[in-house]
Enzyme design. Structure first.
Site, PDB file in Angstrom:
ATOM      1  N   CYS A  56      34.533 -62.666  27.190  1.00 54.54           N
ATOM      2  CA  CYS A  56      33.698 -63.072  28.326  1.00 54.54           C
ATOM      3  C   CYS A  56      32.719 -64.165  27.925  1.00 54.54           C
ATOM      4  CB  CYS A  56      32.886 -61.883  28.831  1.00 54.54           C
ATOM      5  SG  CYS A  56      33.857 -60.591  29.613  1.00 54.54           S
ATOM      6  N   GLU A  58      29.497 -64.333  28.466  1.00 48.97           N
ATOM      7  CA  GLU A  58      28.228 -63.820  27.931  1.00 48.97           C
ATOM      8  C   GLU A  58      28.366 -63.496  26.452  1.00 48.97           C
ATOM      9  OE1 GLU A  58      29.913 -62.896  30.590  1.00 48.97           O
ATOM     10  OE2 GLU A  58      28.678 -61.858  32.063  1.00 48.97           O
TER      11      GLU A  58
HETATM   12  N1  THU Z   1      34.349 -62.287  32.730  1.00 45.65           N
HETATM   13  C1  THU Z   1      33.272 -62.825  32.083  1.00 45.65           C
HETATM   14  O1  THU Z   1      33.373 -63.886  31.466  1.00 45.65           O
HETATM   15  N2  THU Z   1      32.102 -62.173  32.148  1.00 45.65           N
HETATM   16  C2  THU Z   1      31.912 -60.996  32.815  1.00 45.65           C
HETATM   17  O2  THU Z   1      30.849 -60.392  32.685  1.00 45.65           O
HETATM   18  C3  THU Z   1      32.963 -60.479  33.687  1.00 45.65           C
HETATM   19  C4  THU Z   1      34.319 -61.027  33.455  1.00 45.65           C
HETATM   20  C5  THU Z   1      35.629 -62.994  32.646  1.00 45.65           C
HETATM   21  C6  THU Z   1      36.682 -62.294  31.842  1.00 45.65           C
HETATM   22  C7  THU Z   1      37.942 -62.853  32.445  1.00 45.65           C
HETATM   23  O3  THU Z   1      38.250 -64.080  31.805  1.00 45.65           O
HETATM   24  C8  THU Z   1      37.581 -63.159  33.884  1.00 45.65           C
HETATM   25  O4  THU Z   1      36.163 -63.149  33.942  1.00 45.65           O
HETATM   26  C9  THU Z   1      38.130 -62.153  34.887  1.00 45.65           C
HETATM   27  O5  THU Z   1      37.829 -60.862  34.501  1.00 45.65           O
END
Ligand code: THU
Length: 132
Positions: A56, A58
């Site tokens: 992710c 973050e």
């Molecule tokens: N995702 C994030 O980058 N941060 C989050 O807190 C929630 C989900 C991303 C992971 C994945 O690449 C996409 O969002 C869909 O889940």
């Protein structure tokens, strides 16, 4: 936090969001993390054909900061299409570095959808103190 820094963090999260590597979900996320040192670390989600290997935005920002020697943080901005909230894994990993973190959630237009804190998003967190 003054408004200039807030605006800068929001604008960086929006800018880096365009670099998200999200060919599978198409859900692009940009993050901007202000360390107590004053330095800002940005991150995006980086997906993988083996889906669970995705990281992710973050956590990308956090890992970049930790690997540069940072340990204390002030503010995290997360930018998504629709103002989505940080996932559970990101909340938990962040909790390893203090719960006293302001979190701003913005949408793709930069509109502030929510201003909250890690304490609020992860009540009764399992932290390093839990291991003592
Ligand atoms: N995702 C994030 O980058 N941060 C989050 O807190 C929630 C989900 C991303 C992971 C994945 O690449 C996409 O969002 C869909 O889940």
């Amino acid at each position: 936090m003054n408004d200039d820094i807030k605006e800068l963090l929001i604008s960086r999260a929006l800018t880096v969001r365009a670099w998200a590597y999200a060919p599978y979900s198409k859900y692009q996320v940009g993050a901007s993390l202000l360390a107590s040192s004053g330095k800002i670390y940005d991150g995006v989600n980086v997906e993988n054909a083996a889906y669970p290997s995705t990281i992710c935005a973050e956590r990308t920002a956090l890992v970049k900061a930790i690997s540069e020697g940072e340990r204390q943080f002030e503010t995290l901005v997360v930018a998504t299409e629709n103002g989505g909230s940080p996932c559970g894994s990101c909340r938990q990993m962040r909790a390893g570095f203090g719960l006293d973190l302001t979190i701003l959630i913005v949408n793709a237009e930069g509109k502030l959808v929510q201003e909250t804190s890690l304490k609020e998003l992860l009540p009764q967190a399992f932290t390093p103190a839990s291991l003592k």
